[in-house]
Design an enzyme around this catalytic site. Structure first.
Site, PDB file in Angstrom:
ATOM      1  N   ARG A  68       0.262   7.852   1.407  1.00  0.00           N
ATOM      2  CA  ARG A  68       0.965   6.567   1.442  1.00  0.00           C
ATOM      3  C   ARG A  68       0.008   5.417   1.124  1.00  0.00           C
ATOM      4  O   ARG A  68       0.386   4.462   0.444  1.00  0.00           O
ATOM      5  CB  ARG A  68       1.633   6.372   2.815  1.00  0.00           C
ATOM      6  CG  ARG A  68       2.499   5.137   2.874  1.00  0.00           C
ATOM      7  CD  ARG A  68       3.449   5.139   4.056  1.00  0.00           C
ATOM      8  NE  ARG A  68       2.757   4.938   5.326  1.00  0.00           N
ATOM      9  CZ  ARG A  68       3.357   4.971   6.513  1.00  0.00           C
ATOM     10  NH1 ARG A  68       4.661   5.211   6.604  1.00  0.00           N
ATOM     11  NH2 ARG A  68       2.684   4.792   7.629  1.00  0.00           N
ATOM     12  N   ARG A 121      -8.964 -10.818  -9.286  1.00  0.00           N
ATOM     13  CA  ARG A 121     -10.047 -10.495 -10.241  1.00  0.00           C
ATOM     14  C   ARG A 121     -11.387 -11.044  -9.774  1.00  0.00           C
ATOM     15  O   ARG A 121     -12.436 -10.587 -10.207  1.00  0.00           O
ATOM     16  CB  ARG A 121      -9.717 -11.062 -11.616  1.00  0.00           C
ATOM     17  CG  ARG A 121      -8.496 -10.372 -12.164  1.00  0.00           C
ATOM     18  CD  ARG A 121      -8.422 -10.402 -13.648  1.00  0.00           C
ATOM     19  NE  ARG A 121      -7.239  -9.635 -14.029  1.00  0.00           N
ATOM     20  CZ  ARG A 121      -6.566  -9.792 -15.128  1.00  0.00           C
ATOM     21  NH1 ARG A 121      -6.956 -10.692 -16.007  1.00  0.00           N
ATOM     22  NH2 ARG A 121      -5.522  -9.050 -15.382  1.00  0.00           N
ATOM     23  N   LYS A 167       3.034  -0.582   2.563  1.00  0.00           N
ATOM     24  CA  LYS A 167       2.658  -0.974   3.927  1.00  0.00           C
ATOM     25  C   LYS A 167       1.550  -2.015   3.806  1.00  0.00           C
ATOM     26  O   LYS A 167       0.369  -1.735   4.008  1.00  0.00           O
ATOM     27  CB  LYS A 167       2.213   0.257   4.728  1.00  0.00           C
ATOM     28  CG  LYS A 167       2.226   0.011   6.235  1.00  0.00           C
ATOM     29  CD  LYS A 167       2.191   1.310   6.999  1.00  0.00           C
ATOM     30  CE  LYS A 167       1.929   1.103   8.475  1.00  0.00           C
ATOM     31  NZ  LYS A 167       2.938   0.342   9.197  1.00  0.00           N
ATOM     32  N   GLU A 200      16.099  -1.089   7.954  1.00  0.00           N
ATOM     33  CA  GLU A 200      15.291  -0.404   8.974  1.00  0.00           C
ATOM     34  C   GLU A 200      15.103  -1.357  10.146  1.00  0.00           C
ATOM     35  O   GLU A 200      15.725  -2.417  10.195  1.00  0.00           O
ATOM     36  CB  GLU A 200      13.940   0.027   8.387  1.00  0.00           C
ATOM     37  CG  GLU A 200      13.096  -1.141   7.876  1.00  0.00           C
ATOM     38  CD  GLU A 200      11.708  -0.716   7.407  1.00  0.00           C
ATOM     39  OE1 GLU A 200      11.193   0.305   7.878  1.00  0.00           O
ATOM     40  OE2 GLU A 200      11.132  -1.446   6.563  1.00  0.00           O
TER      41      GLU A 200
HETATM   42  N1  PMP Z   1       9.101   0.717   9.259  1.00  0.00           N
HETATM   43  C1  PMP Z   1       8.169  -0.232   9.402  1.00  0.00           C
HETATM   44  C2  PMP Z   1       8.456  -1.585   8.917  1.00  0.00           C
HETATM   45  C3  PMP Z   1       6.951   0.078  10.005  1.00  0.00           C
HETATM   46  O1  PMP Z   1       6.007  -0.858  10.133  1.00  0.00           O
HETATM   47  C4  PMP Z   1       6.711   1.384  10.471  1.00  0.00           C
HETATM   48  C5  PMP Z   1       5.397   1.725  11.106  1.00  0.00           C
HETATM   49  N2  PMP Z   1       5.244   1.139  12.362  1.00  0.00           N
HETATM   50  C6  PMP Z   1       7.727   2.336  10.327  1.00  0.00           C
HETATM   51  C7  PMP Z   1       8.906   1.979   9.694  1.00  0.00           C
HETATM   52  C8  PMP Z   1       7.531   3.745  10.791  1.00  0.00           C
HETATM   53  O2  PMP Z   1       6.580   4.369   9.972  1.00  0.00           O
HETATM   54  P1  PMP Z   1       5.665   5.563  10.520  1.00  0.00           P
HETATM   55  O3  PMP Z   1       6.591   6.626  10.963  1.00  0.00           O
HETATM   56  O4  PMP Z   1       4.847   5.961   9.338  1.00  0.00           O
HETATM   57  O5  PMP Z   1       4.848   5.013  11.638  1.00  0.00           O
END
Ligand code: PMP
Length: 307
Positions: A68, A121, A167, A200
């Site tokens: 990732r 850059r 991320k 989410e």
């Molecule tokens: N969504 C967001 C926005 C996150 O920051 C995270 C991680 N805290 C997750 C989902 C869950 O991801 P993971 O299972 O890789 O921790």
């Protein structure tokens, strides 16, 4: 976490937490672990991060986290100067030095030191920081009683702006949602995307179970492709539960038989209410309980061993 015994001037003993933080190939005591104010990670949030769990000397799904990182880096056009193996070894070493057999690793990769302009850059080279620490867990009753969620007004960032699959160090979108949740008395919340579909939570992915099927928003809805999300889907397939990634609305969650969130810190937490509507029985559902049980079996053996 290792501790050092300190004798104060008064003669009494106290324990101070010892921590060695990795920065660009070296380890520094916590108080000496510093980065430049000209780092674009600080100036612009130009960089990436990861949150990784360690269970009984096993860095859970380390390879998936490193993949990732690579995908996020590609997406923000940041060339990683380290191989996956080098990054993995640095994580293992950070855990060893800090005696972290069970805990949490925070990895931060920044664009590096530049000038006050936006352009990457002018940045020298990326920096990598690794902090291996303890973790504060949800109290055990949360896993049986579940948590309540509220939908917040802040929408998840559009995939056309900054894809939430990255991320990145820009977490203001999530923080604004978190503030709205906390202001309403909730610890976690649901974010919708620009279209009004479910994306989410502020720091977790969301799932429902309906008529025996596991359903979750597809990545194109605008979400981080969580490592725990993938692990939960893996568990479901092993249990013979069909998995569907699709567009989802709040209506689907309100009418679900069961719901839960996933995240590295949360693991698998039942959701028993959304927007004042009780979900299912209002307690952890039976399939959620099975998924959590299988997930907890996997975490100790599916990753990179420290010792
Ligand atoms: N969504 C967001 C926005 C996150 O920051 C995270 C991680 N805290 C997750 C989902 C869950 O991801 P993971 O299972 O890789 O921790």
């Amino acid at each position: 976490m290792m501790k050092r015994n300190l004798r104060s001037r008064g003669g009494s003993d106290s324990m101070e937490e010892l921590m060695e933080v990795y920065i660009d190939g070296k380890f520094y005591q916590k108080e000496d672990a510093k980065v430049s104010v000209f780092d674009h990670g600080l100036l612009y949030g130009d960089g990436l991060f990861e949150g990784i769990r360690v269970y009984d000397n096993c860095i859970f799904k380390l390879d998936a986290h490193l993949e990732r990182i690579e995908y996020s880096a590609k997406a923000i056009a940041l060339d990683l100067p380290w191989s996956r193996e080098e990054i993995a070894q640095a994580h293992i070493e950070a855990c060893r030095r800090n005696g972290v057999a069970n805990g949490y690793i925070r990895t931060v990769i920044t664009r590096g030191v530049g000038d006050l302009g936006l352009s990457p850059r002018n940045c020298s080279s990326p920096s990598m920081i690794i902090i291996a620490d303890s973790i504060k867990l949800y109290p055990p009753e949360v896993y049986t009683n579940g948590i309540k969620l509220i939908t917040v007004p802040t929408r998840r960032m559009s995939v056309a702006a900054l894809p939430p699959m990255v991320k990145s160090l820009n977490y203001l979108n999530n923080i604004l949602a978190k503030i709205e949740a906390l202001n309403c008395g909730y610890d976690e919340c649901l974010l919708l995307n620009d279209q009004g579909n479910v994306a989410e939570c502020s720091g977790d992915n969301i799932f429902i179970i309906h008529k025996g099927k596991l359903i979750t928003p597809a990545p194109a809805s605008g979400l981080l492709i969580g490592i725990t999300r993938s692990a939960a889907m893996e568990c479901a397939r092993e249990l013979g539960i069909p998995v569907i990634e699709t567009d989802m609305t709040r209506y689907d969650i309100w009418n679900a038989d069961e719901a839960f969130i996933t995240g590295s810190a949360a693991e698998v937490v039942p959701v028993v209410e959304l927007d004042g509507r009780k979900i299912g029985s209002g307690k952890c559902g039976p399939l959620t309980a099975q998924l959590l049980e299988l997930f907890r079996k996997k975490v100790r053996c599916d990753g990179a061993m420290i010792a």
